[in-house]
Design a protein around this motif. Structure first.
Motif, PDB file in Angstrom:
ATOM      1  N   THR A   1       0.836  -1.196   0.000  1.00  0.00           N
ATOM      2  CA  THR A   1       0.000   0.000   0.000  1.00  0.00           C
ATOM      3  C   THR A   1       0.870   1.246   0.000  1.00  0.00           C
ATOM      4  OG1 THR A   1      -1.579  -1.231   1.332  1.00  0.00           O
ATOM      5  CG2 THR A   1      -1.908   1.153   1.176  1.00  0.00           C
TER       6      THR A   1
ATOM      7  N   ASN B   1       3.939   1.383  -0.863  1.00  0.00           N
ATOM      8  CA  ASN B   1       4.675   1.368  -2.116  1.00  0.00           C
ATOM      9  C   ASN B   1       3.858   2.001  -3.250  1.00  0.00           C
ATOM     10  OD1 ASN B   1       6.570   0.790  -4.004  1.00  0.00           O
ATOM     11  ND2 ASN B   1       6.636  -1.409  -3.628  1.00  0.00           N
ATOM     12  N   ALA B   2       2.561   1.665  -3.299  1.00  0.00           N
ATOM     13  CA  ALA B   2       1.699   2.216  -4.355  1.00  0.00           C
ATOM     14  C   ALA B   2       1.612   3.730  -4.226  1.00  0.00           C
ATOM     15  CB  ALA B   2       0.309   1.592  -4.277  1.00  0.00           C
ATOM     16  N   ILE B   3       1.493   4.194  -2.974  1.00  0.00           N
ATOM     17  CA  ILE B   3       1.365   5.640  -2.777  1.00  0.00           C
ATOM     18  C   ILE B   3       2.664   6.348  -3.161  1.00  0.00           C
ATOM     19  CG2 ILE B   3       1.006   7.446  -1.040  1.00  0.00           C
ATOM     20  CD1 ILE B   3      -0.868   5.392   0.381  1.00  0.00           C
TER      21      ILE B   3
ATOM     22  N   ALA C   1      -0.012   3.902 -10.718  1.00  0.00           N
ATOM     23  CA  ALA C   1      -0.130   3.938  -9.258  1.00  0.00           C
ATOM     24  C   ALA C   1      -0.985   5.121  -8.823  1.00  0.00           C
ATOM     25  CB  ALA C   1       1.249   4.009  -8.625  1.00  0.00           C
TER      26      ALA C   1
END
Lengths: 297, 331
Positions: free
Chosen positions: A36, A38-40, A273
């Motif tokens: 999570t 990482n996605a942000i 992303a």
């Protein structure tokens, strides 16, 4: 071991609890929280999988706001939601309400409605896709032709394609909603209906004043649950428009398909992303709004 | 927490409705008394309501026209619901030249489509892949979700609340947000094109954990205490005392997880590139795209993907429906 024996029961419990949780905690941190974050982080970076990651600030979000395709996709996603949720809830409630009052072959009819829920989405998307083909292949158009109605362009039309893709999604989820509604109806105490009967209240008043208010927890659950489902629609769209995913002219493309395209066909990971972060925000806001509005009433 | 919230509002509701009807009761006493004669007459509003009401309490349904029409419409609706499945099966037994007619029963049934589709063996492979992945994921979920649910429900320890909230919060994160990091992770560790790569994101779920936590609330602490006094360790207590008491919930969880993984599409599509590792849904997509306009073959593929679940459903129908209701309401 000796030290363990000396511990009090409460302390032993703490040791056991953390022993039980060790693997799951690692799992949740590694497979849920880290990705999570990482996605942000990735949504603020520029990366095409091959080169190096570089910071991009809000560039991805700006690009998204200025992307005309994104706004079409955004609209589509909400059209799926705003058509899908009310229609599926209304139909499933009507079915559940009446099925609840039927005894003869009750289990059999219930099974008929529930069966589509167990089918594979992909398989059924292809079945429906075949239904929608033009004459002389598609079932629907053949049927229309046999009763003398001009054929309808389902998946090839920018206006009809989205509802045509929504239909199997609603169809597949209906059985689940019917079953949940029936469970909700069963849990309403009969005494209310008896009171209503003694008062000689009409069936409509009974429905509006007793059944629906008492069914509210079920309705809230189903509204939120099915809304999340429609906002995340992907399998149906992907499989029914494989020759031109999301087409014609992006008229059926939902947000998840745009994410998939950007990430795994365009390899623009940062941009994708950023789209997932938007999806997350949309889901969160929609669910919280629904909970707030429905509970307040 | 969501579930408790919903349950709470339910209780609050009952209270409101209760007072509401009570008020109406007193207000409408006169009307009811005046209508007392009407109760005897078959076609008065009260009479109709009464008959409907009786139907809901499992006594034999009144044989009136309204009830027949209701049954007939529901039956027709139900038949329409299974029509797509019926046409899929029917077409899979048709020769191409029969594809165009609307007959549900093929004029010359054939199994040639099946022999053709199964010939190259890919469907067996995809079927096996899906089976292995769904089974392992289900076992993992049943074990870990119940272990975590049990721990959060029956133990008192520092950090309990944080773990609870942390796991709860993952319910809000959509899978689609995680697929990109999962993909990058799989690339780094070499998990692309492997069973582990397909399975790892679903080995535990917050949904299952909360479902099990809810059900462990129904297990009395005295049982666990008694086992503790008998000298069982905590692992034994969980496995031999608590788990057997929540078997219906475990079954419900297993059904949900299995079905979810059996039909999962987006993640297996992303993580696999090698046809030998495709799951059934991904394989079916590839196969269907290859066939282009040979719809009878596509329908055969779709039927092959659907028939196993249909058989399982027909055998365990009641069990599955009960499980879905339990998971849906408590989860």
């Amino acid at each position: 071991m000796k030290q363990y024996r000396q511990l009090s029961i409460a302390h032993k419990q703490i040791v056991w609890a953390w022993a039980f949780l060790a693997v799951p905690v690692v799992f949740y941190v590694w497979i849920r929280f880290y990705p999570t974050a990482n996605a942000i982080v990735l949504s603020f970076q520029d990366w095409n999988l091959l080169g190096s990651r570089s910071w991009a600030g809000f560039a991805n979000y700006q690009k998204l706001m200025n992307d005309p395709v994104f706004w079409i996709v955004f609209k589509n996603t909400f059209v799926y939601l705003l058509l899908g949720t009310p229609i599926s809830l209304l139909v499933s409630f009507v079915v559940a309400y009446h099925l609840d009052k039927v005894r003869f072959m009750h289990g059999f009819i219930r099974a008929l409605y529930f069966l589509p829920f167990l089918t594979s989405t992909v398989a059924m998307a292809w079945v429906w896709r075949w239904f929608y083909q033009p004459v002389p292949i598609g079932l629907f158009n053949n049927f229309l032709a046999s009763i003398g109605i001009a054929q309808i362009a389902f998946l090839n039309s920018t206006t009809n394609a989205l509802p045509a893709i929504l239909a199997p999604a609603v169809w597949a989820g209906l059985g689940f909603q019917v079953i949940i509604f029936m469970a909700g109806l069963r849990s309403i105490p009969q005494t209310f209906y008896e009171a209503a009967r003694i008062d000689g209240v009409s069936w409509w008043t009974t429905l509006v004043e007793i059944t629906l208010p008492l069914l509210k927890p079920t309705i809230v659950f189903l509204v939120v649950f099915s809304s999340i489902g429609f906002l995340r629609i992907f399998d149906h769209v992907f499989n029914m428009t494989t020759n031109n995913p999301g087409g014609p002219l992006n008229s059926t493309k939902p947000l998840v398909l745009m994410i998939y395209d950007t990430a795994f066909n365009g390899y623009d990971m940062g941009y994708a992303a950023a789209q997932t972060v938007v999806l997350f925000a949309v889901l969160l806001v929609v669910s919280l709004l629904q909970l707030r509005i429905l509970r307040a009433r | 927490m969501a579930a408790t919230g919903i349950a709470n509002s339910g209780i609050a509701n009952t209270g409101i409705a209760n007072t509401g009807t009570a008020a109406e009761n007193t207000a409408a006493i006169d009307a009811a008394a005046a209508d007392a004669g009407g109760l005897g007459a078959k076609h008065s509003a009260a009479g109709l309501l009464a008959s409907k009401h009786r139907a809901t309490t499992r006594s034999p349904a009144p044989r009136n026209t309204a009830q027949y029409i209701r049954w007939l419409l529901l039956f027709i609706g139900g038949v329409l619901m299974v029509m797509p499945i019926a046409y899929m099966l029917s077409t899979s037994f048709k020769y191409p030249h029969e594809l165009y007619n609307l007959n549900l029963i093929p004029e010359e049934p054939t199994i040639e489509n099946y022999t053709y589709v199964l010939e190259d063996g890919r469907f067996y492979q995809w079927f096996a892949n899906s089976m292995i992945i769904a089974t392992i994921t289900t076992v993992s979920n049943v074990l870990f979700d119940s272990l975590v649910g049990y721990t959060l429900c029956k133990f008192r320890f520092p950090g309990q609340y944080i773990v609870f909230i942390a796991i709860l919060s993952t319910l809000m994160i959509p899978t689609e947000m995680l697929v990109i990091p999962w993909y990058l992770m799989s690339k780094t560790f070499g998990w692309l094109d492997s069973y582990w790569g397909i399975m790892f994101p679903g080995l535990m779920t917050a949904f299952g954990t909360f479902l099990m936590k809810q059900f462990f609330e129904t297990v009395p602490d005295d049982f666990l205490e008694a086992a503790r006094i008998d000298g069982l360790n905590e692992l034994q207590i969980w496995w031999t005392v608590a788990m057997p008491l929540v078997k219906p919930a475990l079954a419900a969880l297993a059904i949900f997880v299995f079905l979810g993984n059996w039909t999962a599409f987006i993640w297996p599509l992303i993580v696999t590139n090698d046809q030998a590792l495709y799951t059934l849904p991904v394989g079916l997509t590839t196969f269907s795209v290859e066939q282009q306009v040979e719809w009878e073959l596509i329908m055969t593929g779709a039927a092959l993907a659907t028939i196993p679940t249909l058989i399982v459903f027909l055998v365990f129908q009641r069990f599955i429906i009960r499980g879905v209701v339990m998971a849906g309401i408590k989860g």
